[in-house]
Design an enzyme around this catalytic site. Structure first.
Site, PDB file in Angstrom:
ATOM      1  N   GLU A  53      27.820  82.740  47.895  1.00  0.00           N
ATOM      2  CA  GLU A  53      27.477  82.855  47.281  1.00  0.00           C
ATOM      3  C   GLU A  53      27.640  83.526  45.774  1.00  0.00           C
ATOM      4  O   GLU A  53      26.588  83.264  45.028  1.00  0.00           O
ATOM      5  CB  GLU A  53      27.522  84.610  48.568  1.00  0.00           C
ATOM      6  CG  GLU A  53      27.088  84.493  49.391  1.00  0.00           C
ATOM      7  CD  GLU A  53      28.224  84.045  50.149  1.00  0.00           C
ATOM      8  OE1 GLU A  53      28.167  85.227  51.678  1.00  0.00           O
ATOM      9  OE2 GLU A  53      29.266  83.895  50.059  1.00  0.00           O
ATOM     10  N   LEU A 212      54.195  61.806  58.816  1.00  0.00           N
ATOM     11  CA  LEU A 212      52.878  63.089  58.886  1.00  0.00           C
ATOM     12  C   LEU A 212      52.532  63.654  57.801  1.00  0.00           C
ATOM     13  O   LEU A 212      52.067  64.864  58.011  1.00  0.00           O
ATOM     14  CB  LEU A 212      53.798  64.347  60.186  1.00  0.00           C
ATOM     15  CG  LEU A 212      54.873  63.995  61.211  1.00  0.00           C
ATOM     16  CD1 LEU A 212      54.818  64.770  62.028  1.00  0.00           C
ATOM     17  CD2 LEU A 212      53.152  63.121  62.438  1.00  0.00           C
ATOM     18  N   ARG A 215      49.755  60.363  53.209  1.00  0.00           N
ATOM     19  CA  ARG A 215      50.175  59.432  51.988  1.00  0.00           C
ATOM     20  C   ARG A 215      48.660  58.500  51.798  1.00  0.00           C
ATOM     21  O   ARG A 215      49.271  57.380  51.022  1.00  0.00           O
ATOM     22  CB  ARG A 215      51.541  58.771  52.220  1.00  0.00           C
ATOM     23  CG  ARG A 215      51.992  57.765  53.419  1.00  0.00           C
ATOM     24  CD  ARG A 215      53.206  57.425  54.019  1.00  0.00           C
ATOM     25  NE  ARG A 215      53.464  56.838  55.453  1.00  0.00           N
ATOM     26  CZ  ARG A 215      53.243  57.793  56.099  1.00  0.00           C
ATOM     27  NH1 ARG A 215      53.215  58.953  56.292  1.00  0.00           N
ATOM     28  NH2 ARG A 215      53.674  56.818  57.409  1.00  0.00           N
TER      29      ARG A 215
END
Length: 349
Positions: A53, A212, A215
């Site tokens: 907003e 994990l 990349r």
């Protein structure tokens, strides 16, 4: 599609620009309309930065039009002070007479209070436009606040004959056995950038030594969540490289947390998954991809603690090895990433 739906649809489109970058806040879009023309629009980009907003009001060139305009917002404007001031106060201060809201905020700090504040200030407020679509947009945020746990995505790749991995050999290296093609792997990295965390079990980390991270895609690395009940994972594994926040669950008091690695002690004897989810809730984790092995994945399935599954099937045939998890395959959609098949399954509990 009526006028309100048209502009809330635009709010949803704008909100999606913040996918993966707004945590722990929801994705929100806003447009300001005068005489059926958009005169301002904005979306929330990052926690701590202006809300949708605020950005929409800032973009309006002729501020005098605000007193005759309608502001549309995909999620109820906030009414409390957090990292930024309440959006309700901004709307009231600018004397915007009409407010159209897609859906009510499930956060107990808001939860209708913003709408009430606007009504009490004399605004004409309409609520519930494209409500289902607005709820779907923020399914992670809604799950987190309503179920007090992260939104859970199960992900795995299996061979044509239903195996997660081939039978081990004595010279097994600590690296993944790829089932999918490079484009599927890049898609997984994109998913990681969109979710807040990724989880792997002990054996997966021992066998594959995964990073994990993202990349192969531009975006934030997810928080790494690792299950290591008996401290079997070698400290020279990639998950201990301090490159990104990592939460490790074990049953030991001896582990010392570092700047970016947090050890959480839990009892693994029973109800392990709910305990893990409780801790992740305290860490403000709103969504997580489960990339563990069969045991970890099947545990979430068996306890019906999952929201969707994304299952790749590659071209490999292993004949022997680790069998893929078993899951009810209803509410399926299917696509192909070149030669890989990808199933999307939603869990309607």
């Amino acid at each position: 599609m009526n006028k309100h739906e048209k502009y809330i649809k635009r709010c949803i489109e704008l909100a999606k620009n913040g996918f993966g970058t707004t945590y722990p806040n929801p994705m929100v879009g806003s447009v300001i309309v005068y005489e059926d023309k958009i005169i301002g629009e904005g979306w929330h980009k990052k926690s701590g930065e202006p809300h949708a907003e605020v950005n929409a009001v800032k973009s309006v060139k002729d501020k005098s039009l605000l007193k005759k305009a309608t502001i549309y917002v995909s999620l109820e404007p906030c009414s409390h002070f957090g990292k930024t001031p309440p959006c309700c106060d901004l709307i009231i201060a600018n004397e915007i007479p009409n407010v159209v809201v897609g859906t009510v905020d499930p956060n107990e700090k808001v939860a209708g209070k913003g709408i009430l504040k606007l009504i009490e200030a004399g605004a004409n407020v309409t609520v519930g436009i494209l409500e289902d679509e607005c709820n779907e947009l923020n399914k992670r945020f809604f799950t987190f606040h309503q179920k007090k746990r992260p939104y859970i995505i199960l992900k795995w790749a299996e061979s044509q004959d239903g195996f997660l991995a081939p039978e081990k050999t004595t010279d097994h290296e600590r690296k993944p056995v790829w089932i999918t093609n490079q484009y599927s792997r890049q898609l997984v990295h994109k998913w990681r950038s969109e979710e807040q965390a990724v989880l792997a079990g002990t054996q997966t980390v021992i066998d594959d030594n995964p990073k994990l991270n993202t990349r192969d895609w531009y975006g934030n690395n997810p928080v790494r969540v690792i299950l290591d009940q008996n401290n079997r994972i070698s400290k020279d594994s990639f998950i201990f490289d301090e490159s990104t926040k990592t939460i490790v669950f074990s049953n030991s008091d001896e582990n010392l947390s570092t700047e970016n690695t947090f050890f959480e002690k839990i009892d693994f004897d029973k109800n392990t998954i709910p305990k893990i989810l409780d801790v992740l809730y305290k860490h403000q984790i709103q969504s997580i991809i489960i990339e563990g092995g069969r045991k970890t994945l099947q545990s979430f399935i068996d306890q019906d603690l999952w929201d969707e599954a994304r299952i790749f099937t590659g071209q490999n045939v292993f004949e022997k090895g680790v069998k893929a998890p078993v899951i009810q395959k209803s509410s399926i959609s299917k696509t192909f990433i070149q030669t890989d098949e990808l199933l999307y399954i939603r869990n309607h509990d």
